[in-house]
Design a protein around this motif. Structure first.
Motif, PDB file in Angstrom:
ATOM      1  N   ALA A 179     -26.289 105.031  73.304  1.00  0.00           N
ATOM      2  CA  ALA A 179     -26.792 104.069  72.252  1.00  0.00           C
ATOM      3  C   ALA A 179     -26.952 102.638  72.532  1.00  0.00           C
ATOM      4  O   ALA A 179     -27.481 102.334  72.112  1.00  0.00           O
ATOM      5  CB  ALA A 179     -26.400 104.770  70.956  1.00  0.00           C
ATOM      6  N   VAL A 180     -25.733 102.319  72.487  1.00  0.00           N
ATOM      7  CA  VAL A 180     -25.830 100.755  72.635  1.00  0.00           C
ATOM      8  C   VAL A 180     -26.505 100.518  74.369  1.00  0.00           C
ATOM      9  O   VAL A 180     -26.842  99.261  74.274  1.00  0.00           O
ATOM     10  CB  VAL A 180     -24.092  99.984  72.118  1.00  0.00           C
ATOM     11  CG1 VAL A 180     -23.699  98.742  73.042  1.00  0.00           C
ATOM     12  CG2 VAL A 180     -23.930 100.311  71.231  1.00  0.00           C
ATOM     13  N   PHE A 181     -25.425 101.114  75.146  1.00  0.00           N
ATOM     14  CA  PHE A 181     -26.574 101.258  76.841  1.00  0.00           C
ATOM     15  C   PHE A 181     -27.737 101.126  76.727  1.00  0.00           C
ATOM     16  O   PHE A 181     -28.237 100.237  77.263  1.00  0.00           O
ATOM     17  CB  PHE A 181     -25.616 102.049  77.411  1.00  0.00           C
ATOM     18  CG  PHE A 181     -26.343 102.152  79.115  1.00  0.00           C
ATOM     19  CD1 PHE A 181     -25.804 101.007  79.249  1.00  0.00           C
ATOM     20  CD2 PHE A 181     -26.884 103.202  78.667  1.00  0.00           C
ATOM     21  CE1 PHE A 181     -26.196 100.908  81.272  1.00  0.00           C
ATOM     22  CE2 PHE A 181     -27.844 103.059  80.836  1.00  0.00           C
ATOM     23  CZ  PHE A 181     -27.479 102.272  81.599  1.00  0.00           C
ATOM     24  N   LEU A 182     -28.282 102.106  75.993  1.00  0.00           N
ATOM     25  CA  LEU A 182     -29.022 102.586  76.186  1.00  0.00           C
ATOM     26  C   LEU A 182     -30.448 101.092  75.798  1.00  0.00           C
ATOM     27  O   LEU A 182     -31.687 100.876  76.026  1.00  0.00           O
ATOM     28  CB  LEU A 182     -30.015 103.747  75.032  1.00  0.00           C
ATOM     29  CG  LEU A 182     -29.570 104.931  76.059  1.00  0.00           C
ATOM     30  CD1 LEU A 182     -29.745 106.349  75.179  1.00  0.00           C
ATOM     31  CD2 LEU A 182     -30.734 105.387  77.541  1.00  0.00           C
ATOM     32  N   ALA A 183     -30.186 100.891  74.981  1.00  0.00           N
ATOM     33  CA  ALA A 183     -30.398  99.639  73.874  1.00  0.00           C
ATOM     34  C   ALA A 183     -30.584  98.190  74.892  1.00  0.00           C
ATOM     35  O   ALA A 183     -31.662  97.750  74.702  1.00  0.00           O
ATOM     36  CB  ALA A 183     -30.183  98.983  72.901  1.00  0.00           C
ATOM     37  N   ASP A 184     -29.156  98.288  75.368  1.00  0.00           N
ATOM     38  CA  ASP A 184     -29.550  97.022  75.862  1.00  0.00           C
ATOM     39  C   ASP A 184     -30.276  97.342  77.642  1.00  0.00           C
ATOM     40  O   ASP A 184     -30.487  96.139  78.190  1.00  0.00           O
ATOM     41  CB  ASP A 184     -27.807  96.848  76.751  1.00  0.00           C
ATOM     42  CG  ASP A 184     -27.106  96.262  75.523  1.00  0.00           C
ATOM     43  OD1 ASP A 184     -27.690  95.720  74.341  1.00  0.00           O
ATOM     44  OD2 ASP A 184     -26.031  96.160  75.250  1.00  0.00           O
ATOM     45  N   TRP A 185     -30.187  98.149  78.237  1.00  0.00           N
ATOM     46  CA  TRP A 185     -30.364  98.895  79.482  1.00  0.00           C
ATOM     47  C   TRP A 185     -32.320  98.849  78.949  1.00  0.00           C
ATOM     48  O   TRP A 185     -33.006  98.301  80.037  1.00  0.00           O
ATOM     49  CB  TRP A 185     -30.680 100.379  79.827  1.00  0.00           C
ATOM     50  CG  TRP A 185     -31.210 100.754  80.834  1.00  0.00           C
ATOM     51  CD1 TRP A 185     -30.798 100.525  81.607  1.00  0.00           C
ATOM     52  CD2 TRP A 185     -32.683 101.559  80.632  1.00  0.00           C
ATOM     53  NE1 TRP A 185     -32.027 101.029  82.739  1.00  0.00           N
ATOM     54  CE2 TRP A 185     -32.599 102.213  81.596  1.00  0.00           C
ATOM     55  CE3 TRP A 185     -33.163 102.218  79.244  1.00  0.00           C
ATOM     56  CZ2 TRP A 185     -33.833 102.881  82.497  1.00  0.00           C
ATOM     57  CZ3 TRP A 185     -33.998 103.402  80.111  1.00  0.00           C
ATOM     58  CH2 TRP A 185     -34.732 103.219  80.959  1.00  0.00           C
ATOM     59  N   ALA A 186     -32.707  98.985  77.911  1.00  0.00           N
ATOM     60  CA  ALA A 186     -33.911  98.110  77.968  1.00  0.00           C
ATOM     61  C   ALA A 186     -34.448  96.772  77.852  1.00  0.00           C
ATOM     62  O   ALA A 186     -35.662  96.436  78.087  1.00  0.00           O
ATOM     63  CB  ALA A 186     -34.385  99.524  76.874  1.00  0.00           C
ATOM     64  N   TYR A 187     -33.749  96.710  76.930  1.00  0.00           N
ATOM     65  CA  TYR A 187     -34.105  95.142  77.222  1.00  0.00           C
ATOM     66  C   TYR A 187     -33.783  94.389  78.346  1.00  0.00           C
ATOM     67  O   TYR A 187     -33.852  93.672  78.396  1.00  0.00           O
ATOM     68  CB  TYR A 187     -32.928  94.047  75.618  1.00  0.00           C
ATOM     69  CG  TYR A 187     -32.855  93.196  76.082  1.00  0.00           C
ATOM     70  CD1 TYR A 187     -34.316  92.614  75.184  1.00  0.00           C
ATOM     71  CD2 TYR A 187     -31.694  92.189  76.492  1.00  0.00           C
ATOM     72  CE1 TYR A 187     -33.835  91.176  75.063  1.00  0.00           C
ATOM     73  CE2 TYR A 187     -32.460  90.826  76.010  1.00  0.00           C
ATOM     74  CZ  TYR A 187     -33.581  90.038  75.645  1.00  0.00           C
ATOM     75  OH  TYR A 187     -33.770  89.187  75.278  1.00  0.00           O
ATOM     76  N   LEU A 188     -33.043  95.291  78.897  1.00  0.00           N
ATOM     77  CA  LEU A 188     -32.631  94.535  80.631  1.00  0.00           C
ATOM     78  C   LEU A 188     -33.664  94.854  81.447  1.00  0.00           C
ATOM     79  O   LEU A 188     -33.251  94.879  82.544  1.00  0.00           O
ATOM     80  CB  LEU A 188     -31.705  94.389  80.652  1.00  0.00           C
ATOM     81  CG  LEU A 188     -30.337  93.416  79.953  1.00  0.00           C
ATOM     82  CD1 LEU A 188     -28.500  94.043  79.964  1.00  0.00           C
ATOM     83  CD2 LEU A 188     -30.432  91.845  80.149  1.00  0.00           C
ATOM     84  N   ASP A 189     -34.439  95.590  81.293  1.00  0.00           N
ATOM     85  CA  ASP A 189     -35.857  96.202  82.102  1.00  0.00           C
ATOM     86  C   ASP A 189     -34.670  97.045  82.718  1.00  0.00           C
ATOM     87  O   ASP A 189     -35.150  97.145  84.426  1.00  0.00           O
ATOM     88  CB  ASP A 189     -36.548  94.937  82.479  1.00  0.00           C
ATOM     89  CG  ASP A 189     -37.786  95.537  82.920  1.00  0.00           C
ATOM     90  OD1 ASP A 189     -37.950  96.020  82.543  1.00  0.00           O
ATOM     91  OD2 ASP A 189     -37.825  94.985  84.362  1.00  0.00           O
ATOM     92  N   ASN A 213     -32.104  96.861  84.368  1.00  0.00           N
ATOM     93  CA  ASN A 213     -30.849  96.231  85.672  1.00  0.00           C
ATOM     94  C   ASN A 213     -29.476  96.649  84.942  1.00  0.00           C
ATOM     95  O   ASN A 213     -29.395  95.221  84.939  1.00  0.00           O
ATOM     96  CB  ASN A 213     -31.436  94.975  85.865  1.00  0.00           C
ATOM     97  CG  ASN A 213     -33.002  95.271  86.071  1.00  0.00           C
ATOM     98  OD1 ASN A 213     -32.524  95.815  87.078  1.00  0.00           O
ATOM     99  ND2 ASN A 213     -33.548  93.989  86.115  1.00  0.00           N
ATOM    100  N   LEU A 214     -29.456  97.530  84.547  1.00  0.00           N
ATOM    101  CA  LEU A 214     -27.427  97.714  83.896  1.00  0.00           C
ATOM    102  C   LEU A 214     -27.629  99.705  84.039  1.00  0.00           C
ATOM    103  O   LEU A 214     -28.096 100.042  84.245  1.00  0.00           O
ATOM    104  CB  LEU A 214     -28.539  97.933  82.081  1.00  0.00           C
ATOM    105  CG  LEU A 214     -26.441  97.511  81.322  1.00  0.00           C
ATOM    106  CD1 LEU A 214     -25.919  96.093  81.860  1.00  0.00           C
ATOM    107  CD2 LEU A 214     -27.142  97.446  80.009  1.00  0.00           C
ATOM    108  N   ASP A 215     -26.187  99.006  85.085  1.00  0.00           N
ATOM    109  CA  ASP A 215     -25.409 100.441  85.715  1.00  0.00           C
ATOM    110  C   ASP A 215     -24.176 100.883  84.594  1.00  0.00           C
ATOM    111  O   ASP A 215     -23.765 100.585  83.584  1.00  0.00           O
ATOM    112  CB  ASP A 215     -24.863  99.785  86.672  1.00  0.00           C
ATOM    113  CG  ASP A 215     -23.832 101.217  87.321  1.00  0.00           C
ATOM    114  OD1 ASP A 215     -24.571 102.334  86.902  1.00  0.00           O
ATOM    115  OD2 ASP A 215     -23.191 101.081  87.997  1.00  0.00           O
TER     116      ASP A 215
END
Length: 68
Positions: free
Chosen positions: A50-60, A62-64
Motif C-alpha cells: 500500500a505504501v509502495f503504491l502511494a509512492d509509485w503513483a506520486y513518482l509517476d 518510476n519506482l521498482d
C-alpha cells in the motif's frame, strides 16, 4: 508592440508550466483500486504494498517494487 509580445510570452510560459504540473491520474486510480481491493478482501493485505503504491503513483511510476 513590446507589451503585446511580452504578454504573449508570459501566457505561453504559464500554459507550459500548467501542463507540466498535471499528474497522470491513471496511476493514482490504479493505486487506489489495488488498495481498495486489499481493504475489500479481494487481495491480501500488505502495508508495504500500500505504501509502495502511494509512492509509485506520486513518482509517476518510476519506482521498482523489488527494490522498495
Amino acid at each position: 508592440m513590446n507589451k503585446t509580445l511580452l504578454l504573449l510570452l508570459f501566457c505561453l510560459v504559464l500554459r507550459s508550466a500548467a501542463q507540466a504540473q498535471r499528474p497522470d491520474i491513471s496511476r493514482y486510480e490504479t493505486a487506489y483500486t489495488e488498495i481498495a481491493d486489499m481493504l475489500d478482501g479481494k487481495a491480501a493485505l500488505s502495508i508495504k504494498r500500500a505504501v509502495f503504491l502511494a509512492d509509485w503513483a506520486y513518482l509517476d511510476g518510476n519506482l521498482d517494487y523489488g527494490a522498495f
